[in-house]
Design a protein around this motif. Structure first.
Motif, PDB file in Angstrom:
ATOM      1  N   GLN A 143      24.740 -31.862  35.102  1.00 34.00           N
ATOM      2  CA  GLN A 143      25.523 -31.425  33.940  1.00 34.00           C
ATOM      3  C   GLN A 143      24.610 -30.999  32.793  1.00 34.00           C
ATOM      4  O   GLN A 143      24.953 -30.099  32.025  1.00 34.00           O
ATOM      5  CB  GLN A 143      26.486 -32.537  33.506  1.00 34.00           C
ATOM      6  N   GLY A 145      23.526 -27.613  33.626  1.00 40.57           N
ATOM      7  CA  GLY A 145      24.684 -26.742  33.407  1.00 40.57           C
ATOM      8  C   GLY A 145      24.844 -26.379  31.940  1.00 40.57           C
ATOM      9  O   GLY A 145      25.141 -25.224  31.604  1.00 40.57           O
ATOM     10  N   ARG A 146      24.651 -27.345  31.078  1.00 37.71           N
ATOM     11  CA  ARG A 146      24.749 -27.077  29.628  1.00 37.71           C
ATOM     12  C   ARG A 146      23.637 -26.139  29.178  1.00 37.71           C
ATOM     13  O   ARG A 146      23.862 -25.226  28.384  1.00 37.71           O
ATOM     14  CB  ARG A 146      24.670 -28.384  28.845  1.00 37.71           C
ATOM     15  N   LYS A 166      22.123 -23.978  31.038  1.00 41.74           N
ATOM     16  CA  LYS A 166      22.459 -22.660  31.596  1.00 41.74           C
ATOM     17  C   LYS A 166      23.477 -21.941  30.706  1.00 41.74           C
ATOM     18  O   LYS A 166      23.324 -20.745  30.420  1.00 41.74           O
ATOM     19  CB  LYS A 166      23.014 -22.807  33.012  1.00 41.74           C
ATOM     20  N   THR A 167      24.508 -22.657  30.267  1.00 44.86           N
ATOM     21  CA  THR A 167      25.523 -22.048  29.406  1.00 44.86           C
ATOM     22  C   THR A 167      24.905 -21.573  28.103  1.00 44.86           C
ATOM     23  O   THR A 167      25.211 -20.479  27.616  1.00 44.86           O
ATOM     24  CB  THR A 167      26.653 -23.050  29.145  1.00 44.86           C
ATOM     25  N   GLU A 185      31.545 -26.368  28.162  1.00 43.50           N
ATOM     26  CA  GLU A 185      31.889 -27.669  28.729  1.00 43.50           C
ATOM     27  C   GLU A 185      33.278 -28.115  28.277  1.00 43.50           C
ATOM     28  O   GLU A 185      33.632 -27.961  27.111  1.00 43.50           O
ATOM     29  CB  GLU A 185      30.866 -28.722  28.297  1.00 43.50           C
TER      30      GLU A 185
END
Lengths: 121, 193
Positions: free
Chosen positions: B108, B111-112, B114-115, B187
């Protein structure tokens, strides 16, 4: 009870999703990766919806979705993607493959429940 | 407040850093630090960045999760090192595996990051986390990689992140200023088609 499948390589996430959906009255089956997910979809034709991660070993969630649509016994089962990914190209790929929704982790249990109730209604 | 930018010894033959804009390195590292704070906040733990730390502090945390990322412009690995209390204190469900949760947190976290990079029009591909528990771990910076790491303090102990990055000299981090243009889902967001 409505049977649904959670596909995620994280046991914690599977437990989290199971807890939320079981409390809402769903019967939850688990799969640990995309290959296991495909096996479960073929084994349990009564599965009404799938909650599916994207990045997993052996087979990704998008590959599972696309392969399910191509010719499994439950080809039209609704998929809700639950993932840490928010990339629009991936979302478009899922939508094109017939996914019904996309949720970016961390998820709110009541929203997951509402989405699954809608998909299984 | 220091940012913990201690470069590990470079291997012989590594490409010179002067080709890579220092601002790009700093921005990516800062985005990772922001992502770390917001990730733990989402699970009820406030973490605050500390000052510089010796590299070998990274070797003693019980749970070390490593996740790779790749693209033409930016690739490398993100390491998240946690004390058991932090993992236990942020579990979303009781009695889950702390090692599994540590890996999911790394997932996660990346993922953050990446965003955040998507908002700068940079796309990375995410790998799968690997978790190493206990013992002493020696971290080596590979040729052409640049290392940045941060320590965060919390009520449950220190959280450490480390980025080993290879950046292309062609990497340009330009924030998308058109707010009407969707760059990514954030998210907690959801969409039903």
């Amino acid at each position: 009870m409505k049977k649904v499948l959670i596909v995620d390589d994280s046991a914690t996430v599977r437990q989290q999703v199971r807890g939320a959906l079981t409390e809402a009255g769903f019967d939850v089956i688990e799969a640990v990766d995309g290959e296991d997910g495909l096996l479960k979809i073929c084994t349990y034709p009564e599965i009404l919806a799938v909650v599916c991660d994207i990045n997993m070993p052996r087979k990704s969630g998008l590959e599972l979705l696309e392969e399910t649509r191509r010719g499994s016994s439950n080809a039209q089962v609704p998929f809700l993607m639950l993932t840490s990914e928010g990339q629009l190209e991936l979302i478009q790929r899922a939508k094109k493959a017939g996914a019904k929704g996309w949720m970016v982790k961390p998820f709110k249990p009541h929203l997951l429940v509402a989405a699954m109730q809608k998909l299984t209604s | 407040m220091g940012d913990g930018n201690h470069d590990a010894p470079r291997a012989p033959g590594a490409a010179p850093d002067e080709l890579i804009p220092p601002s790009s390195v700093a921005l990516v590292a800062d985005l990772a630090a922001e992502a770390t704070a917001s990730l733990f906040a989402a699970y009820g733990l406030k973490v605050e960045r500390d000052g510089p730390l010796p590299l070998k502090s990274m070797l003693t945390r019980p749970l070390v999760s490593i996740i790779g990322f790749s693209s033409d412009l930016l690739s490398g690995s993100l390491i998240l090192a946690l004390p058991l209390a932090v993992a236990a204190g942020t579990l979303p469900v009781p009695d889950a595996s702390l090692a599994d949760w540590s890996g999911e947190l790394a997932n996660q976290l990346l993922g953050r990051l990446k965003t955040k990079l998507l908002h700068y029009q940079v796309t990375i591909n995410m790998g799968l986390p690997v978790v190493v528990a206990g013992g002493e771990i020696t971290l080596v910076t590979m040729p052409r990689q640049i290392t940045r790491h941060y320590s965060f303090s919390s009520g449950l102990g220190n959280v450490l992140i480390r980025l080993d990055m290879e950046l292309s000299p062609h990497l340009k981090l330009e924030r998308c200023i058109d707010e009407t243009l969707d760059t990514a889902m954030d998210e907690g967001e959801q969409i039903l088609f």
